[in-house]
Design an enzyme around this catalytic site. Sequence first.
Site, PDB file in Angstrom:
ATOM      1  N   ARG A 132       0.832  -1.198   0.000  1.00 51.74           N
ATOM      2  CA  ARG A 132       0.000   0.000   0.000  1.00 51.74           C
ATOM      3  C   ARG A 132       0.868   1.250   0.000  1.00 51.74           C
ATOM      4  O   ARG A 132       1.949   1.281   0.541  1.00 51.74           O
ATOM      5  CB  ARG A 132      -0.901  -0.051   1.238  1.00 51.74           C
ATOM      6  CG  ARG A 132      -1.983   1.002   1.306  1.00 51.74           C
ATOM      7  CD  ARG A 132      -3.025   0.604   2.324  1.00 51.74           C
ATOM      8  NE  ARG A 132      -3.901   1.711   2.657  1.00 51.74           N
ATOM      9  CZ  ARG A 132      -3.814   2.431   3.770  1.00 51.74           C
ATOM     10  NH1 ARG A 132      -2.867   2.127   4.658  1.00 51.74           N
ATOM     11  NH2 ARG A 132      -4.639   3.408   4.017  1.00 51.74           N
ATOM     12  N   LYS A 197       3.853  -7.809  12.174  1.00 54.39           N
ATOM     13  CA  LYS A 197       3.214  -7.997  10.872  1.00 54.39           C
ATOM     14  C   LYS A 197       3.599  -9.340  10.249  1.00 54.39           C
ATOM     15  O   LYS A 197       4.770  -9.711  10.213  1.00 54.39           O
ATOM     16  CB  LYS A 197       3.614  -6.857   9.928  1.00 54.39           C
ATOM     17  CG  LYS A 197       2.871  -6.884   8.585  1.00 54.39           C
ATOM     18  CD  LYS A 197       3.147  -5.625   7.798  1.00 54.39           C
ATOM     19  CE  LYS A 197       2.474  -5.647   6.443  1.00 54.39           C
ATOM     20  NZ  LYS A 197       2.702  -4.392   5.686  1.00 54.39           N
ATOM     21  N   ARG A 331      -2.126   4.398  13.529  1.00 55.49           N
ATOM     22  CA  ARG A 331      -1.152   3.879  14.476  1.00 55.49           C
ATOM     23  C   ARG A 331      -1.703   3.993  15.884  1.00 55.49           C
ATOM     24  O   ARG A 331      -2.618   4.784  16.142  1.00 55.49           O
ATOM     25  CB  ARG A 331       0.170   4.655  14.378  1.00 55.49           C
ATOM     26  CG  ARG A 331       0.808   4.587  12.995  1.00 55.49           C
ATOM     27  CD  ARG A 331       2.038   5.446  12.905  1.00 55.49           C
ATOM     28  NE  ARG A 331       2.569   5.472  11.550  1.00 55.49           N
ATOM     29  CZ  ARG A 331       3.588   6.242  11.161  1.00 55.49           C
ATOM     30  NH1 ARG A 331       4.188   7.033  12.029  1.00 55.49           N
ATOM     31  NH2 ARG A 331       4.002   6.214   9.904  1.00 55.49           N
TER      32      ARG A 331
END
Length: 335
Positions: A132, A197, A331
């Site tokens: 992205r 992640k 975030r």
Amino acid sequence: MSLTKQQSDTSAHDLDSQLVQRLADGGFHSGEQLGLEFGVSRATIHNHIEKLTTLGLDIFRVTGKGYRLAKPIQLLSSDKVRIKLPHELRELPLYLNHVTGSTNDDIRSIITNGTTPGTSVLAEMQTHGRGRRGKQWHSPFGSNLYLSIYWPLLQGLNAAMGLSVALGLAVAESLTAAGIQEVSVKWPNDVYIQRKKVAGILVELEGQAGGEGQAIIGIGLNLAMQDTEASIDQPYTSVMAHLDKPLDRNWWASELIKRCIDRLTVHDQQNLKGLLDVWREYDHFYQQPVRLILGQHEQIGVGKGIDEFGALLVQQSDGLKRYFGGEISVRNATT
């Protein structure tokens, strides 16, 4: 008769793939042997081995023995992936590349008016994988899964709202079903294990606002990523680090294809209406202080889940606000 440039490039690509398959067992293979097997000179074999080394394969040579990989690689196989799919999905077009620029670009190059929904491309390595906002997706050879899926948008581009959310849940549920704990989805398109992640999703849309369109869906899942990748700028993990049994890359490929097509089918029928409660179970930011970065501007609030169109809900001092994807970065407010 001389080869055209296209034929020459294809031949070179085929030899790269053949060498990878031959070396995958982790044993020694002499340059002379390989040359005889593939009908080329030892010098040609040497040149292609050097090329594969520059792509990140750990190949070394021992005089008198030949070439070998530092460790065996479990290669993807389209046949093995297909046989693990449900019967109704086994006839879907499925392509496999050993080395490619981007699986999303591969899908784009084969799309025609008659392309079957769910057509998929897998790769062992991407040289120009992307995420992205144009970020590079690190794609080493034979370690992870790089998958792209074609899906038509018969109701137009607006029908794509919330797609990345639905697909993030598909990946998260695959991880949970495998027995992995502390799985979460970070709106709108990243999947985490223990707040590191493990997967990313890129949905690229094509078509006119008032007519039919199409979605090209790219998914990168870290299956066996080494923890020494200095080029990655955030905490990350891999599936293998959280399993207590051997990892089958072909099973994971079939699992992702199956779950993603299921979620895409349901999304066509009801958007995210049936997934709001599921989202709360996986929501990386639910009831957490969040900081939204929109270019040079920031907003502070508390995450309150999503709506049926995939918009992020944030409770702010002046009320509950809805935010859609695009250039927004979310975030934890404390980071």
